[in-house]
Design a protein around this motif. Structure first.
Motif, PDB file in Angstrom:
ATOM      1  N   GLU A   1       0.647  -0.745   0.138  1.00  0.00           N
ATOM      2  CA  GLU A   1       0.286  -0.147  -0.174  1.00  0.00           C
ATOM      3  C   GLU A   1       0.548   1.339  -0.654  1.00  0.00           C
ATOM      4  OE1 GLU A   1      -2.321  -0.462   3.307  1.00  0.00           O
ATOM      5  OE2 GLU A   1      -3.566  -2.046   2.921  1.00  0.00           O
ATOM      6  N   ALA A   2       1.934   1.001   0.903  1.00  0.00           N
ATOM      7  CA  ALA A   2       2.706   2.420   1.211  1.00  0.00           C
ATOM      8  C   ALA A   2       3.398   2.509  -0.929  1.00  0.00           C
ATOM      9  CB  ALA A   2       4.158   2.274   2.033  1.00  0.00           C
ATOM     10  N   MET A   3       4.025   1.492  -1.610  1.00  0.00           N
ATOM     11  CA  MET A   3       4.969   1.846  -2.099  1.00  0.00           C
ATOM     12  C   MET A   3       4.596   1.642  -3.786  1.00  0.00           C
ATOM     13  SD  MET A   3       7.086  -1.112  -3.568  1.00  0.00           S
ATOM     14  CE  MET A   3       8.229  -0.656  -5.126  1.00  0.00           C
ATOM     15  N   GLY A   4       2.781   0.867  -3.477  1.00  0.00           N
ATOM     16  CA  GLY A   4       1.725   1.823  -4.488  1.00  0.00           C
ATOM     17  C   GLY A   4       0.922   3.057  -4.547  1.00  0.00           C
ATOM     18  N   GLY A   5       1.887   3.562  -3.266  1.00  0.00           N
ATOM     19  CA  GLY A   5       1.055   4.980  -3.744  1.00  0.00           C
ATOM     20  C   GLY A   5       0.103   5.687  -2.724  1.00  0.00           C
ATOM     21  N   MET A   6      -0.534   4.445  -2.329  1.00  0.00           N
ATOM     22  CA  MET A   6      -1.845   4.543  -1.422  1.00  0.00           C
ATOM     23  C   MET A   6      -1.953   5.302  -0.406  1.00  0.00           C
ATOM     24  SD  MET A   6      -5.048   1.763  -0.252  1.00  0.00           S
ATOM     25  CE  MET A   6      -5.813   1.433  -1.878  1.00  0.00           C
ATOM     26  N   ARG A   7      -0.864   5.037   0.525  1.00  0.00           N
ATOM     27  CA  ARG A   7      -0.353   4.872   2.398  1.00  0.00           C
ATOM     28  C   ARG A   7      -0.182   7.002   2.036  1.00  0.00           C
ATOM     29  NH1 ARG A   7      -0.435   1.468   6.279  1.00  0.00           N
ATOM     30  NH2 ARG A   7      -1.346   0.040   6.434  1.00  0.00           N
ATOM     31  N   ASN A   8       0.418   6.856   1.080  1.00  0.00           N
ATOM     32  CA  ASN A   8       0.839   8.643   1.668  1.00  0.00           C
ATOM     33  C   ASN A   8      -0.923   9.684   0.909  1.00  0.00           C
ATOM     34  OD1 ASN A   8       2.864  10.878   0.563  1.00  0.00           O
ATOM     35  ND2 ASN A   8       1.655  10.752  -1.127  1.00  0.00           N
ATOM     36  N   LEU A   9      -1.479   9.018   0.352  1.00  0.00           N
ATOM     37  CA  LEU A   9      -2.382   9.777   0.021  1.00  0.00           C
ATOM     38  C   LEU A   9      -4.416   9.449   1.191  1.00  0.00           C
ATOM     39  CD1 LEU A   9      -3.751   9.561  -3.447  1.00  0.00           C
ATOM     40  CD2 LEU A   9      -1.789  11.288  -2.153  1.00  0.00           C
ATOM     41  N   ALA A  10      -3.714   8.430   2.775  1.00  0.00           N
ATOM     42  CA  ALA A  10      -4.245   8.149   3.290  1.00  0.00           C
ATOM     43  C   ALA A  10      -4.385   8.955   4.617  1.00  0.00           C
ATOM     44  CB  ALA A  10      -4.163   6.919   3.698  1.00  0.00           C
ATOM     45  N   GLY A  11      -5.222   9.635   5.288  1.00  0.00           N
ATOM     46  CA  GLY A  11      -5.662  10.014   6.598  1.00  0.00           C
ATOM     47  C   GLY A  11      -5.318  11.980   5.843  1.00  0.00           C
ATOM     48  N   ASP A  12      -4.793  12.761   7.618  1.00  0.00           N
ATOM     49  CA  ASP A  12      -5.676  13.888   7.704  1.00  0.00           C
ATOM     50  C   ASP A  12      -4.312  14.019   7.012  1.00  0.00           C
ATOM     51  OD1 ASP A  12      -5.230  17.011   9.063  1.00  0.00           O
ATOM     52  OD2 ASP A  12      -7.032  16.478   9.118  1.00  0.00           O
ATOM     53  N   PRO A  13      -3.749  15.592   6.341  1.00  0.00           N
ATOM     54  CA  PRO A  13      -2.704  16.044   6.592  1.00  0.00           C
ATOM     55  C   PRO A  13      -1.758  16.422   7.440  1.00  0.00           C
ATOM     56  CG  PRO A  13      -4.287  17.533   5.406  1.00  0.00           C
ATOM     57  CD  PRO A  13      -5.423  16.351   6.087  1.00  0.00           C
ATOM     58  N   SER A  14      -2.568  16.554   8.195  1.00  0.00           N
ATOM     59  CA  SER A  14      -1.590  17.273   8.895  1.00  0.00           C
ATOM     60  C   SER A  14      -0.887  15.830  10.214  1.00  0.00           C
ATOM     61  CB  SER A  14      -2.571  18.257  11.035  1.00  0.00           C
ATOM     62  OG  SER A  14      -3.405  17.104  10.706  1.00  0.00           O
ATOM     63  N   LEU A  15      -1.572  14.822   9.432  1.00  0.00           N
ATOM     64  CA  LEU A  15      -0.934  13.343  10.833  1.00  0.00           C
ATOM     65  C   LEU A  15      -0.117  12.570   9.461  1.00  0.00           C
ATOM     66  CD1 LEU A  15      -4.593  12.814  12.592  1.00  0.00           C
ATOM     67  CD2 LEU A  15      -1.964  13.913  13.469  1.00  0.00           C
ATOM     68  N   PRO A  16       0.646  11.563  10.196  1.00  0.00           N
ATOM     69  CA  PRO A  16       1.166  11.086   9.131  1.00  0.00           C
ATOM     70  C   PRO A  16       0.225  10.062   8.312  1.00  0.00           C
ATOM     71  CG  PRO A  16       2.266  11.211  11.649  1.00  0.00           C
ATOM     72  CD  PRO A  16       0.935  11.512  11.357  1.00  0.00           C
ATOM     73  N   PRO A  17       0.582   9.758   7.373  1.00  0.00           N
ATOM     74  CA  PRO A  17       0.252   8.384   6.130  1.00  0.00           C
ATOM     75  C   PRO A  17      -0.628   7.962   7.198  1.00  0.00           C
ATOM     76  CG  PRO A  17       2.066   9.141   5.352  1.00  0.00           C
ATOM     77  CD  PRO A  17       2.482   9.020   6.283  1.00  0.00           C
ATOM     78  N   SER A  18      -2.160   7.121   6.965  1.00  0.00           N
ATOM     79  CA  SER A  18      -2.994   6.826   7.401  1.00  0.00           C
ATOM     80  C   SER A  18      -2.862   5.377   6.957  1.00  0.00           C
ATOM     81  CB  SER A  18      -4.303   7.467   7.996  1.00  0.00           C
ATOM     82  OG  SER A  18      -4.691   6.636   8.440  1.00  0.00           O
ATOM     83  N   ARG A  19      -3.806   4.364   7.581  1.00  0.00           N
ATOM     84  CA  ARG A  19      -3.856   3.146   6.939  1.00  0.00           C
ATOM     85  C   ARG A  19      -5.996   2.752   6.889  1.00  0.00           C
ATOM     86  NH1 ARG A  19      -2.187  -2.176   8.782  1.00  0.00           N
ATOM     87  NH2 ARG A  19      -4.237  -2.881   8.003  1.00  0.00           N
ATOM     88  N   ALA A  20      -6.757   2.434   5.842  1.00  0.00           N
ATOM     89  CA  ALA A  20      -7.526   2.069   5.355  1.00  0.00           C
ATOM     90  C   ALA A  20      -8.621   1.427   7.067  1.00  0.00           C
ATOM     91  CB  ALA A  20      -8.269   1.737   4.799  1.00  0.00           C
ATOM     92  N   GLY A  21      -7.913   0.976   7.806  1.00  0.00           N
ATOM     93  CA  GLY A  21      -8.675  -0.231   8.994  1.00  0.00           C
ATOM     94  C   GLY A  21      -8.774  -1.304   7.743  1.00  0.00           C
ATOM     95  N   LEU A  22      -8.177  -1.517   7.065  1.00  0.00           N
ATOM     96  CA  LEU A  22      -8.729  -2.843   6.305  1.00  0.00           C
ATOM     97  C   LEU A  22      -7.400  -3.224   5.097  1.00  0.00           C
ATOM     98  CD1 LEU A  22     -12.020  -2.026   5.554  1.00  0.00           C
ATOM     99  CD2 LEU A  22     -11.671  -3.519   6.923  1.00  0.00           C
ATOM    100  N   SER A  23      -7.032  -4.491   5.210  1.00  0.00           N
ATOM    101  CA  SER A  23      -6.465  -5.162   4.617  1.00  0.00           C
ATOM    102  C   SER A  23      -6.247  -4.876   3.230  1.00  0.00           C
ATOM    103  CB  SER A  23      -6.087  -6.407   4.849  1.00  0.00           C
ATOM    104  OG  SER A  23      -5.864  -7.064   6.350  1.00  0.00           O
ATOM    105  N   ILE A  24      -6.074  -3.280   2.530  1.00  0.00           N
ATOM    106  CA  ILE A  24      -6.546  -3.104   1.470  1.00  0.00           C
ATOM    107  C   ILE A  24      -5.930  -3.488   0.553  1.00  0.00           C
ATOM    108  CG2 ILE A  24      -7.456  -1.405  -0.054  1.00  0.00           C
ATOM    109  CD1 ILE A  24      -9.239  -1.435   1.235  1.00  0.00           C
ATOM    110  N   GLY A  25      -4.174  -3.672   0.816  1.00  0.00           N
ATOM    111  CA  GLY A  25      -3.306  -3.743  -0.625  1.00  0.00           C
ATOM    112  C   GLY A  25      -3.540  -5.317  -0.090  1.00  0.00           C
ATOM    113  N   ASP A  26      -4.321  -6.776   0.325  1.00  0.00           N
ATOM    114  CA  ASP A  26      -3.884  -7.760   0.406  1.00  0.00           C
ATOM    115  C   ASP A  26      -5.031  -8.085  -0.738  1.00  0.00           C
ATOM    116  OD1 ASP A  26      -1.397  -8.936   1.624  1.00  0.00           O
ATOM    117  OD2 ASP A  26      -2.583  -8.021   3.715  1.00  0.00           O
ATOM    118  N   SER A  27      -5.992  -7.442  -0.092  1.00  0.00           N
ATOM    119  CA  SER A  27      -7.665  -7.793  -0.990  1.00  0.00           C
ATOM    120  C   SER A  27      -7.520  -7.616  -2.611  1.00  0.00           C
ATOM    121  CB  SER A  27      -9.156  -7.268   0.183  1.00  0.00           C
ATOM    122  OG  SER A  27      -8.609  -7.190   1.009  1.00  0.00           O
TER     123      SER A  27
END
Length: 403
Positions: free
Chosen positions: A151-177
């Motif tokens: 998820e991080a390498m594919g670019g998703m983590r950089n876009l997830a979450g609030d811009p004032s905080l570190p990159p977040s996750r969706a709360g699910l195993s999105i990359g695996d799924s």
């Protein structure tokens, strides 16, 4: 809500009825692909390490309830692939299979003498589905690769979450799924090719590439315009109004970023003049005044209950919806009408609910036939019935720890 039947000897349902999948590997990235295929009628024979089984058998919040979902409609057998006798048994199974699904680190099957060159010589029509972090080739192929890294390498983590905080996750195993879903898609493409040619092939699904496939226009945005998309929280920049708004008793999403839809939202708010205001009249203008428009809508929604806002949105044809949690899903009439959730009979869990099989097919619908089985529950059926081993031969294999 639909109540499912108990396990039978096969899957008498679904578009993939009559196809056989041998599932190796563990955790999510491979097994979710197996779940998708089993949901639509494929006979999925899951191979697990004797006595240990898939770690997913122990996963879940409180009770281990993930396994009944991920391994539903599958058959469980035990087999030690590290032993030569176990490797030969796998070859015997492959001779009778359409697919072999695995998500080991690349090179593991080859180390055991079970690479595609060996298995396709036994069964030229075999389709091998391989799911891994980085794919089967390239300088990273041998690296350990979990879904979060993909998820991080594919670019998703950089876009997830609030811009004032570190990159977040969706709360699910999105990359695996996602990788598992692309693996399933690739398997069905390869099946069509086999129908035309008689030949199988390898489906190579990498987690980081499955995530990358979801990244919309982020690459050409940079190569053509030098723009790097960053985290924006609950909004998409310059797309307004489309956000989470606070009501008197909660919050909900409203999406009214199209000109005509915004006009209907303005009417629902009792402010039809907003649709003609130069600051909000066009998509571009609303994007330039996104923050002030969101504040204006929030001021209105805060004075109403969620139900009142939803009623107005439905009346004026504006897309809106509550932010659902599981209790909302269990009570929602849309979920009930489409049987999106099903009750599954289970020997241990009295009220086991889970999502149904998707997508819905009009002629050959999938279903949840039975929950994830006990470890080795189908040893006798597969070894005795499919491979024709005698009870004494099966007992001898079990005594040596091979099954």
């Amino acid at each position: 809500m639909q109540t499912t039947a108990s396990a039978g000897t096969g899957s008498p349902f679904g578009a993939l009825k009559g196809l056989r999948v041998i599932e190796l590997g563990q955790l999510i990235a491979g097994p979710f692909c197996g779940q998708l295929m089993a949901d639509h009628g494929a006979e999925v024979i899951k191979i697990e390490q004797p006595k240990l089984g898939d770690p997913m058998r122990e996963w879940g919040r409180g009770k281990p309830v993930w396994w009944p979902v991920l391994a539903r409609n599958k058959k469980s057998i035990t087999l030690d692939l590290r032993q030569p006798e176990g490797q030969q048994i796998l070859k015997d199974l492959v001779a009778k299979a359409d697919f072999l699904l695995e998500n080991f680190r690349p090179g593991t099957l080859e180390k055991w003498g079970l690479g595609y060159d060996v298995l396709s010589a036994i069964n030229p029509g075999l389709i091998m589905i391989r799911v891994s972090g980085y794919g089967q080739t390239g300088p990273y192929a041998q690296k350990a690769g979990y879904g979060s890294i993909g998820e991080a390498m594919g670019g998703m983590r950089n876009l997830a979450g609030d811009p004032s905080l570190p990159p977040s996750r969706a709360g699910l195993s999105i990359g695996d799924s996602l990788a598992a879903t692309y693996a399933c898609l690739g398997a069905l493409m390869a099946l069509h090719h086999r129908h035309m040619t008689g030949r199988g092939q390898v489906v190579d699904s990498a987690i980081y590439e499955a995530v990358l496939a979801m990244m919309e226009s982020t690459v050409p945005e940079y190569t053509e315009g030098g723009y790097i998309r960053e985290r924006t929280g609950s909004i998409l920049p310059k797309v307004a109004p489309s956000n989470v708004y606070t009501t008197r008793d909660g919050e909900l999403l409203i999406g009214a970023n199209q000109d005509s839809v915004f006009g209907r939202l303005a009417e629902a708010m009792g402010r039809p003049e907003l649709a003609k205001d130069p600051r909000y009249a066009t998509h571009h203008a609303r994007g330039e005044h996104q923050a002030e428009l969101d504040d204006l809508i929030n001021d209105w929604t805060r004075g109403l209950s969620t139900a009142e806002v939803m009623a107005l949105m439905d009346l004026f044809g504006v897309p809106a919806g509550k932010i659902f949690k599981t209790p909302d899903m269990l009570e929602d009439p849309q979920f009930k009408a489409r049987e999106a959730l099903v009750h599954v009979a289970h020997p241990e869990f009295r009220n086991l609910m889970m999502q149904n099989a998707f997508p819905k097919l009009s002629e050959t619908p999938g279903q949840v036939g039975w929950p994830g089985p006990a470890l080795g529950a189908h040893n006798a059926e597969i070894y005795g019935g499919l491979l024709g081993l005698s009870e004494s031969e099966i007992a001898a294999l079990a005594g040596k720890g091979i099954i």
